[in-house]
Design an enzyme around this catalytic site. Structure first.
Site, PDB file in Angstrom:
ATOM      1  N   LYS A 122       1.110   4.038  -3.049  1.00 58.40           N
ATOM      2  CA  LYS A 122       0.722   5.425  -2.840  1.00 58.40           C
ATOM      3  C   LYS A 122       1.891   6.364  -3.121  1.00 58.40           C
ATOM      4  O   LYS A 122       1.710   7.462  -3.668  1.00 58.40           O
ATOM      5  CB  LYS A 122       0.205   5.626  -1.414  1.00 58.40           C
ATOM      6  N   TYR A 133       0.832  -1.207   0.000  1.00 57.65           N
ATOM      7  CA  TYR A 133       0.000   0.000   0.000  1.00 57.65           C
ATOM      8  C   TYR A 133       0.863   1.251   0.000  1.00 57.65           C
ATOM      9  O   TYR A 133       0.671   2.158  -0.818  1.00 57.65           O
ATOM     10  CB  TYR A 133      -0.913  -0.022   1.228  1.00 57.65           C
TER      11      TYR A 133
END
Length: 374
Positions: A161, A157
């Site tokens: 990002k 994640y």
């Protein structure tokens, strides 16, 4: 700078932050249109916005953010994009390919759609986790945009990002077909809480199962600074106003800003208790297992999962990186956003906590029923 007359696209419109931002846009800015872009938009969402809609047109675009043609249709004729949509996962339960496809490829395709359709402004919702913490648990206290911190990101994640944020900022000043140039910036909120926060619901459910005692997963001295969802929405509004202002456009464009507020610096576990104590929840005094043993348990679980991987994908309930994140002092100041964007928290800690607790109270009966607790 007013956003009056703008045609706005909000990706992730049906999510936690997206719904809050849209209401703020309707209440404060006479935008011409808001396009609600998500994989699914429930009819109830439009109904909840009816009381503040005014003359603003609300248009639903349901589809996959990895579909370039869908994104071009959504952006055609728009002038401002708030890109909030992403997969959020800190347990590695989502396949890396899925995470990368939505968070990185989806962002790249959206940027390309904006460039093709003459959309000149995009605000990207990043996250504090693009900074870390690193595997050593090195702390940051009141960090700023200039803070240097060595970190090799472990979560898929966080990596996705970070890459999506970089691509967004690199797109700043790209030339559009109409001769104008695109302006972008990224916002890095702290852990976002408030009405609709699914993580708080999860912690409350665990507390119900544990006879109204919240688990302690964070040391009390591992201080972080969560941020209220309403203040994050205000930060997005201020970023949009700044990018639309010709005098600020090149000051703000191509940069990232941390978004926090005046929520007290507190550990993740103690924060859960702060908003749930009025509902009758207590909290464990100590971390449920001494941290060294907890880390050892995580290592053993990771080894077992690795052995099983050729046969079945098993996701451990806790990883070393998540345990490190929960037990590292990691806080950031909003002074940069205040200086450049004119951002200031609108909701005090007292008001934010009250709103959050009242929402949790409204969810408590059905959570107890779901779990089968009295």
């Amino acid at each position: 700078m007013s956003l009056r007359g703008e045609v706005c696209v909000v990706t992730g419109a049906g999510g936690f932050l997206g719904k809050t931002l849209m209401r703020l846009l309707l209440e404060e800015e006479r935008v011409a249109e808001i396009r609600l872009l998500d994989k699914e938009v429930k009819p109830q969402l439009l109904q909840t916005l009816e009381d503040c809609r005014g003359d603003t047109k609300l248009t639903v675009f349901e589809g996959d953010i990895r579909d370039g043609e869908f994104l071009r249709r959504s952006c055609r004729g728009a002038s401002l994009v708030f890109h909030i949509a992403s997969i959020i996962d800190v347990t590695n339960s989502v396949e890396d390919s899925e995470m990368y496809g939505v968070n990185v490829t989806g962002t790249q395709l959206l940027l390309e759609a904006c460039l093709q359709e003459n959309v000149d402004t995009l605000i990207y919702t990043s996250t504090i986790e693009v900074m870390g913490p690193n595997s050593k648990g090195d702390p940051i206290i009141n960090g700023t945009e200039e803070t240097v911190y060595e970190c090799t990101l472990k979560f898929a994640y966080s990596k996705s990002k970070k890459e999506a944020e970089e691509r967004t900022l690199q797109a700043h000043n790209e030339e559009l077909p109409n001769g104008r140039r695109m302006a972008t910036c990224a916002l890095r909120p702290m852990y976002i809480y408030g009405e609709g926060c699914r993580f708080l619901l999860g912690h409350m459910g665990d507390g119900i199962r544990n006879k109204n005692v919240l688990y302690r997963m964070s040391r009390p001295d591992a201080l972080v600074n969560p941020v209220y969802v309403g203040n994050v929405a205000v930060g997005h509004l201020q970023a949009a106003r700044s990018l639309k202002d010709p005098q600020k456009r090149n000051v703000v464009g191509g940069k990232f800003y941390f978004v926090s507020d005046d929520t007290p610096h507190i550990s993740y576990s103690d924060f859960n208790h702060a908003v749930m104590a009025p509902l009758g929840f207590s909290i464990q005094q100590k971390v449920i297992v001494p941290l060294p043993l907890f880390y050892l348990f995580c290592v053993l679980m990771e080894i077992v999962c690795m052995i099983l991987q050729p046969f079945v994908r098993v996701v451990p309930p806790l990883s070393r990186q998540l345990l490190t994140m929960l037990n590292t002092t990691f806080s950031f100041s909003y002074q940069g956003a205040k200086r450049d964007l004119g951002y200031a928290p609108r909701y005090t800690w007292q008001e934010a906590r009250k709103r959050t607790t009242e929402w949790l109270a409204s969810q408590l009966p059905q959570e107890r029923e779901k779990i089968g607790a009295k």
